[in-house]
Each structure stands twice: as C-alpha cells, then as structure tokens.
Design a protein around this motif. Structure first.
Motif, PDB file in Angstrom:
ATOM      1  N   LYS A 164      19.532  38.213  43.875  1.00 45.28           N
ATOM      2  CA  LYS A 164      19.626  37.300  44.585  1.00 45.28           C
ATOM      3  C   LYS A 164      19.707  35.737  44.455  1.00 45.28           C
ATOM      4  CE  LYS A 164      16.344  35.172  47.677  1.00 45.28           C
ATOM      5  NZ  LYS A 164      16.218  34.010  48.007  1.00 45.28           N
ATOM      6  N   GLU A 165      19.184  35.593  42.901  1.00 44.97           N
ATOM      7  CA  GLU A 165      19.744  34.637  42.879  1.00 44.97           C
ATOM      8  C   GLU A 165      20.841  34.179  42.323  1.00 44.97           C
ATOM      9  OE1 GLU A 165      17.758  31.952  41.785  1.00 44.97           O
ATOM     10  OE2 GLU A 165      15.972  33.197  43.074  1.00 44.97           O
ATOM     11  N   LYS A 166      21.845  35.107  41.219  1.00 48.33           N
ATOM     12  CA  LYS A 166      22.854  35.472  41.779  1.00 48.33           C
ATOM     13  C   LYS A 166      24.047  34.982  42.709  1.00 48.33           C
ATOM     14  CE  LYS A 166      23.404  38.086  37.202  1.00 48.33           C
ATOM     15  NZ  LYS A 166      23.367  39.587  36.813  1.00 48.33           N
ATOM     16  N   ILE A 167      23.363  35.598  43.798  1.00 52.32           N
ATOM     17  CA  ILE A 167      24.660  35.483  45.307  1.00 52.32           C
ATOM     18  C   ILE A 167      23.912  33.962  45.790  1.00 52.32           C
ATOM     19  CG2 ILE A 167      24.404  36.338  47.473  1.00 52.32           C
ATOM     20  CD1 ILE A 167      24.281  39.299  46.667  1.00 52.32           C
ATOM     21  N   SER A 168      22.936  33.805  45.532  1.00 51.66           N
ATOM     22  CA  SER A 168      22.592  32.219  46.152  1.00 51.66           C
ATOM     23  C   SER A 168      23.793  31.032  45.527  1.00 51.66           C
ATOM     24  CB  SER A 168      21.225  32.140  46.129  1.00 51.66           C
ATOM     25  OG  SER A 168      20.044  32.489  46.620  1.00 51.66           O
ATOM     26  N   GLN A 169      23.776  31.197  44.126  1.00 52.77           N
ATOM     27  CA  GLN A 169      24.668  30.351  43.508  1.00 52.77           C
ATOM     28  C   GLN A 169      26.089  30.756  43.488  1.00 52.77           C
ATOM     29  OE1 GLN A 169      23.149  27.924  41.648  1.00 52.77           O
ATOM     30  NE2 GLN A 169      20.940  28.101  41.610  1.00 52.77           N
ATOM     31  N   ALA A 170      25.731  31.710  44.133  1.00 50.26           N
ATOM     32  CA  ALA A 170      27.705  31.587  44.154  1.00 50.26           C
ATOM     33  C   ALA A 170      27.781  31.231  45.646  1.00 50.26           C
ATOM     34  CB  ALA A 170      27.995  33.459  44.130  1.00 50.26           C
ATOM     35  N   LEU A 171      26.873  31.246  46.568  1.00 49.72           N
ATOM     36  CA  LEU A 171      27.164  30.852  48.071  1.00 49.72           C
ATOM     37  C   LEU A 171      26.290  29.318  47.932  1.00 49.72           C
ATOM     38  CD1 LEU A 171      26.629  34.533  49.920  1.00 49.72           C
ATOM     39  CD2 LEU A 171      28.622  33.631  49.418  1.00 49.72           C
ATOM     40  N   LEU A 172      26.028  28.864  47.379  1.00 47.74           N
ATOM     41  CA  LEU A 172      25.624  27.749  47.213  1.00 47.74           C
ATOM     42  C   LEU A 172      25.651  26.532  48.438  1.00 47.74           C
ATOM     43  CD1 LEU A 172      22.436  26.254  46.670  1.00 47.74           C
ATOM     44  CD2 LEU A 172      24.178  24.753  44.817  1.00 47.74           C
ATOM     45  N   GLY A 173      27.018  26.441  48.641  1.00 48.76           N
ATOM     46  CA  GLY A 173      28.323  25.990  49.291  1.00 48.76           C
ATOM     47  C   GLY A 173      27.847  25.628  50.559  1.00 48.76           C
ATOM     48  N   PHE A 174      27.742  27.384  50.630  1.00 53.42           N
ATOM     49  CA  PHE A 174      27.398  27.829  52.551  1.00 53.42           C
ATOM     50  C   PHE A 174      26.126  27.634  53.004  1.00 53.42           C
ATOM     51  CE2 PHE A 174      31.296  29.580  49.814  1.00 53.42           C
ATOM     52  CZ  PHE A 174      32.054  29.287  50.862  1.00 53.42           C
ATOM     53  N   GLN A 175      25.129  27.692  52.330  1.00 41.88           N
ATOM     54  CA  GLN A 175      23.819  26.913  52.803  1.00 41.88           C
ATOM     55  C   GLN A 175      23.128  26.879  53.655  1.00 41.88           C
ATOM     56  OE1 GLN A 175      21.369  29.207  51.959  1.00 41.88           O
ATOM     57  NE2 GLN A 175      22.968  30.357  49.471  1.00 41.88           N
ATOM     58  N   ASP A 176      24.050  25.686  54.368  1.00 39.00           N
ATOM     59  CA  ASP A 176      24.025  24.652  55.085  1.00 39.00           C
ATOM     60  C   ASP A 176      24.872  25.769  55.697  1.00 39.00           C
ATOM     61  OD1 ASP A 176      26.191  23.782  53.956  1.00 39.00           O
ATOM     62  OD2 ASP A 176      25.188  21.697  53.962  1.00 39.00           O
TER      63      ASP A 176
ATOM     64  N   ALA B 282      32.169  39.295  46.909  1.00 36.66           N
ATOM     65  CA  ALA B 282      33.199  40.323  45.648  1.00 36.66           C
ATOM     66  C   ALA B 282      32.181  40.285  44.734  1.00 36.66           C
ATOM     67  CB  ALA B 282      34.226  40.086  46.648  1.00 36.66           C
ATOM     68  N   ASN B 283      32.884  39.343  44.145  1.00 37.94           N
ATOM     69  CA  ASN B 283      32.629  38.588  42.731  1.00 37.94           C
ATOM     70  C   ASN B 283      31.652  39.207  41.706  1.00 37.94           C
ATOM     71  OD1 ASN B 283      35.441  38.143  42.657  1.00 37.94           O
ATOM     72  ND2 ASN B 283      34.308  35.529  43.212  1.00 37.94           N
ATOM     73  N   VAL B 284      30.231  38.564  42.756  1.00 37.44           N
ATOM     74  CA  VAL B 284      28.883  39.166  42.267  1.00 37.44           C
ATOM     75  C   VAL B 284      28.676  40.877  41.878  1.00 37.44           C
ATOM     76  CG1 VAL B 284      26.123  39.800  42.946  1.00 37.44           C
ATOM     77  CG2 VAL B 284      27.527  37.197  43.094  1.00 37.44           C
ATOM     78  N   MET B 285      29.539  41.851  43.022  1.00 34.18           N
ATOM     79  CA  MET B 285      29.759  43.258  42.963  1.00 34.18           C
ATOM     80  C   MET B 285      30.072  43.677  41.912  1.00 34.18           C
ATOM     81  SD  MET B 285      27.923  44.264  45.713  1.00 34.18           S
ATOM     82  CE  MET B 285      28.764  46.319  46.110  1.00 34.18           C
ATOM     83  N   ALA B 286      31.220  42.595  41.583  1.00 35.97           N
ATOM     84  CA  ALA B 286      32.015  43.306  41.102  1.00 35.97           C
ATOM     85  C   ALA B 286      31.541  43.486  39.292  1.00 35.97           C
ATOM     86  CB  ALA B 286      33.415  42.488  40.204  1.00 35.97           C
ATOM     87  N   LYS B 287      30.239  42.222  39.332  1.00 36.75           N
ATOM     88  CA  LYS B 287      29.703  42.755  38.021  1.00 36.75           C
ATOM     89  C   LYS B 287      28.236  43.534  37.947  1.00 36.75           C
ATOM     90  CE  LYS B 287      31.043  37.555  37.335  1.00 36.75           C
ATOM     91  NZ  LYS B 287      31.287  36.864  36.781  1.00 36.75           N
TER      92      LYS B 287
END
Length: 320
Positions: A166-178, A219-224
């Motif tokens: 969750k933390e990784k995805i939240s960081q990866a999608l930080l620019g889309f939170q709003d 997808a990048n998070v899923m790959a890892k």
C-alpha cells in the motif's frame, strides 16, 4: 446274724430252765454244761459277730452317708453341669446365630466386593480410555496451536507485505491522489479505486493518457511483487446506456473497461498474466445509493484489488 442271736438265747434259756426245775444226771448235767459252754462260746462269737456286724453296719452307714454325700455332691455337680450346659447351649445357639449372620454378611460383602471390583475395573478401563482421549486431544490441540501459530505467522507476514505494498502504491500514485484516486487496505487486501474521470470518457472504455500513467505505475509495483494477485473490477451507475454500438449495456461497459486496464498492465512484460483477472460488476456493487448525480459519479469507478498469495495458507488448511 439275727438268727444266731435267737439260737444262743434259746439255748441259754433251756439251760437255765433245766438247772432250776429239775434233777438231772451228772452226765446230762455235764452235757448241759458243755452245751452251755458251747452256747456261751457261741453267744460270745455271736456277740462278737454282732459287734462286727454293728461295726460293719456303722461303717456301711458312714460309707453310705459318705456315698450319699458324694451322690448329693454329684447331683449338685450334675445340676450345675446341666445349668452350664443349658447356658452353653444358649451361648452356642447365639453364637451360631451370630455366625450365620456374619456368614451372610461375609457372603454379601464378598459379593459386593466382587461387584465393586468389577465396577472398579470398568472405571479403570474408562479412565484409561479418557486418559488416552485426553492425550489425543492434547496432541491435537498442540498440533492445532502449532498450525495456528504458522497461520498467524503467515498472516502477519502477508499483512506486513500488504501494508508495504500500500505504501509503495500510494507513493507511486502520489500525483493522482487529488485526481479521483484513493488507496486503502481492507480485509487484508489493498484497494485502489480510480474514478471514471481519471480513466475514461463517458461511455468509453479507452483509457485516457493520464489514466495510462496511473496504470503503468501500478504495473511497475506489480512487477516488483510477483506473488501478488490483482483483480480489476469495472463499476457503473444505474443509468442505462443510450445509443447503439459495440457496448450494449452497463455489464458490457464495465467488463470492457476492466479488460482495457488489464491490457495496459500486461504491457509491462514483468507482470505475470496468471496473477491478473478482470470482472465487470455493472451497477450492482455501488458504493453509495444512485439517488443523485454526485453519488452516481462515485459509483462509476474502476477498482484494482491486490491480494496476497494465499497458497501457503491453503496448503496448511488442507492438511488439517
């Protein structure tokens, strides 16, 4: 003895009579004297015999008295013996009664003892069975406790993994939170919810450029994290689609949108297709009632649900 006394007395009387009343010859007289002498001798013998008889009588009388005393004593002893016998017989009868009672009690006790011994044997057998049963339950309880500990360990590890994800995805999608994107954990899973406006135009299933960027980050998070399973669910509001074309209804639209997201995820070649699935939920899993425009906009969304690999848990459970 009385006969001899009477004979002597008669002879003496005759002699006396002859001396007093008649004249006799010397010869006769001498004969009489001889007879007198004999009579006197006989009388003396008789007196002596009488004395002996009296002595014998006295002795016999004394002996008789002694014998009578002995006899009386014997009768007294016999009477005592009879009384003692009767007492002894009564005691014996009482003892026999007590013996019979005690013998009955003994037999009853022996019978009861046998019954108690049999019952005790049954109780011992039952106790052994219960002890074996308890040992089996203790063993099973220990095994279950060990299994639970393993399951809890796996769950804890997976929960930690999902929190990190969750933390990784939240960081990866930080620019889309709003911009209509939220990330949350629920029931051990990570839910990424993307509003329709972030991904699609109205009635379309083609992902717009901004939405593509968000999907590529996922997808990048899923790959890892190759052990994570991902479900893409498409959701619509309850407004029926109008017009004609490739999309027939909300079921069709929600499914096409889910498969469009899957295809974008698979553009990353490190993502395992076996870990991804797609589903269209149409209007039947709303977040809020479809009673106004704002709520309908919330229900038009795409959810990406990330689930930990539960194979290890299932393997443990199947062994039980």
């Amino acid at each position: 003895m009385n006969k001899l006394i009477r004979t002597g007395f008669l002879l003496a009387t005759v002699c006396l009579f002859a001396a007093n009343y008649g004249c006799v010859s010397s010869k006769k007289y001498n004969e009489l004297l001889d007879k007198q002498t004999q009579c006197e001798a006989t009388n003396r013998e008789l007196e002596k015999s009488n004395q002996d008889c009296n002595a014998n009588l006295n002795e016999s009388t004394a002996a008789g008295k002694r014998l009578q005393g002995e006899l009386d004593k014997a009768y007294t002893q016999l009477d005592t013996l009879r009384r003692n016998y009767l007492l002894t017989a009564a005691d014996l009868a009482e003892l026999q009664g007590e013996y019979a009672k005690m013998n009955k009690q003994y037999k009853s006790t022996v019978s009861g003892k046998d019954a108690l011994a049999q019952e005790l044997s049954l109780k011992e057998s039952e106790l052994a069975d219960r002890e074996n049963e308890l040992a089996d339950k203790e063993r099973l309880l220990k095994e279950q406790a060990e299994t639970l500990a393993r399951l809890q360990g796996i769950l804890d590890a997976q929960n930690n993994q999902m929190r990190e994800l969750k933390e990784k995805i939240s960081q990866a999608l930080l620019g889309f939170q709003d911009k209509g994107l939220t990330v949350q954990t629920k029931n051990g899973k990570v839910y990424v919810s993307l509003d329709e406006k972030l991904l699609f135009s109205s009635g379309s299933w083609n992902v717009n450029p901004q939405g593509r960027e968000a999907i590529y980050e996922i997808a990048n998070v899923m790959a890892k994290n190759p052990d994570i399973h991902l479900m893409v669910e498409g959701h619509t509001d309850n407004v029926p689609l109008r017009g004609k074309g490739e999309v027939k209804d909300n079921w069709d639209l929600s499914t096409k949108r889910a498969t469009s997201i899957v295809r974008l995820l698979l553009e990353n070649k490190e993502v395992n297709p076996a870990n991804i699935s797609a589903a269209g939920r149409s209007e039947y899993s709303p977040l809020v009632p479809n009673d106004d425009a704002e709520n309908r906009a919330k229900n038009r969304r795409t959810e990406i649900i990330l689930t930990p690999n539960l194979d290890a848990l299932f393997q443990i459970v199947e062994k039980q």
